[in-house]
Design an enzyme around this catalytic site. Structure first.
Site, PDB file in Angstrom:
ATOM      1  CG  ASP A   1       5.771 -10.479   6.210  1.00  0.00           C
ATOM      2  OD1 ASP A   1       6.144  -9.259   7.398  1.00  0.00           O
ATOM      3  OD2 ASP A   1       4.819 -10.929   6.192  1.00  0.00           O
TER       4      ASP A   1
ATOM      5  CB  SER B   1       2.493  -6.251   7.846  1.00  0.00           C
ATOM      6  OG  SER B   1       3.531  -7.057   8.803  1.00  0.00           O
TER       7      SER B   1
ATOM      8  CD  GLN C   1       6.688  -6.881   9.518  1.00  0.00           C
ATOM      9  OE1 GLN C   1       6.298  -7.650  10.436  1.00  0.00           O
ATOM     10  NE2 GLN C   1       6.772  -7.229   8.587  1.00  0.00           N
TER      11      GLN C   1
END
Length: 332
Positions: free
Chosen positions: A223, A249, A299
């Site tokens: 991430d 996100s 993502q």
């Protein structure tokens, strides 16, 4: 092992530590709120969820993919409860669904699949990009210190304070991006770039040998910086005008292709294919130092910008003589 390395090893293990409070029910112990963030670091939420799922699976199965959604920001002042649903136990594949909860609300969901292992003659991969080795690059801490010491940054208290807060954060991951030192003026007037970036990363210290734990650390690391790749195409930072006002996100996916050690250098290649309707879509590939593609990521997240001129006014109000003295020193 030096004392500070031992302390940092403890930090990454604590970040992914869970307490089992009942069958299929786990509770976080330590949560990290990054400086300026709306909620708990998303990578930690993912890593903990994968850890919870892994603890309900026979060790002969290894995770090969996970898919998750971020529903609400996590609150770092109270534990996250992870509830595991044993969706399927098959001969070759096992599936788990994990719900993360705080104050009775779901803040995050994850579905992951585990495989018992299978040999195949079919194999191919993207080649590893050719970039500088990590030993020739500055660490994140060195870059932050460089910016704090920069004469142009010194005249803007808010900039200096942000760098100071980030420098003081106990980050258990050594991250070295491959793009050199940032120029001070690029903080407020960043150029538009190809939405692609590369960084080396590894956990600080020596981790346990359990391959499942290394997968959880990689999920934690995946991430880092991925969604910021979308902002590169638009020349946005927190201090530009327009400024990057929101980066959060929405969903995240990770595919684990082959074993690796997360305490050895891994190259993270990231790119963004599309930004539209307030959302950015990014993809990543993680390679071992010897060129094996071991993890792929994807993502999508919220990316928003708004006009703001406060920082630009502060720079324009810098005394002319002071500015001229610092101009040469400010060029990197």
């Amino acid at each position: 092992m030096p004392q500070d390395e031992q302390r940092l090893t403890t930090l990454i293990e604590q970040a992914l530590e869970l307490e089992e409070i009942d069958l299929n029910l786990f509770r976080s112990k330590t949560l990290w709120l990054p400086a300026g963030a709306r909620g708990v670091f998303g990578g930690q939420v993912v890593g903990l969820a994968l850890s919870a799922a892994t603890r309900t699976v026979d060790p002969k199965y290894r995770v090969h993919s996970l898919h998750c959604y971020f529903l609400l920001p996590g609150d770092n002042t109270i534990p996250i409860i992870y509830r595991v649903n044993r969706s399927r136990d098959g001969k070759s594949y096992v599936t788990r669904h994990v719900t993360a909860e705080q104050r009775g609300k779901s803040i995050f969901t994850l579905t992951c699949s585990f495989q018992s292992g299978e040999s195949s003659a079919l194999e191919h991969q993207y080649p590893m990009p050719d970039v500088l080795p990590p030993e020739q690059l500055k660490s994140t801490e060195e870059k932050l210190q460089h910016m704090m010491d920069h004469p142009r940054v010194g005249v803007i208290p808010k900039l200096r304070e942000q760098f100071k807060m980030r420098l003081e954060e106990p980050i258990p991951i050594d991250i070295r991006d491959c793009h050199g030192l940032q120029r001070a003026r690029d903080l407020v007037r960043p150029p538009r770039k190809e939405p692609k970036q590369y960084l080396w990363m590894r956990a600080k210290g020596t981790l346990p040998d359990d391959p499942a734990f290394h997968n959880c650390v990689a999920a934690y690391c995946s991430d880092h910086y991925l969604l910021t790749t979308a902002a590169l195409a638009h020349g946005l930072t927190s201090f530009s005008n327009p400024r990057l006002s929101m980066l959060a996100s929405l969903d995240h996916a990770v595919w684990f292709h082959a074993p690796f050690r997360a305490d050895e250098w891994l190259l993270y290649e990231m790119e963004s294919s599309r930004t539209i309707n307030g959302r950015g879509l990014c993809f990543g590939r993680i390679y071992t130092r010897d060129g094996r593609l071991v993890v792929s990521t994807a993502q999508e997240g919220v990316i928003r910008a708004e006009s703001r001129s406060v920082i630009l006014k502060q720079i324009s109000n810098t005394p002319a003589n002071e500015s001229s003295k610092q101009e040469k020193a400010a060029k990197l």
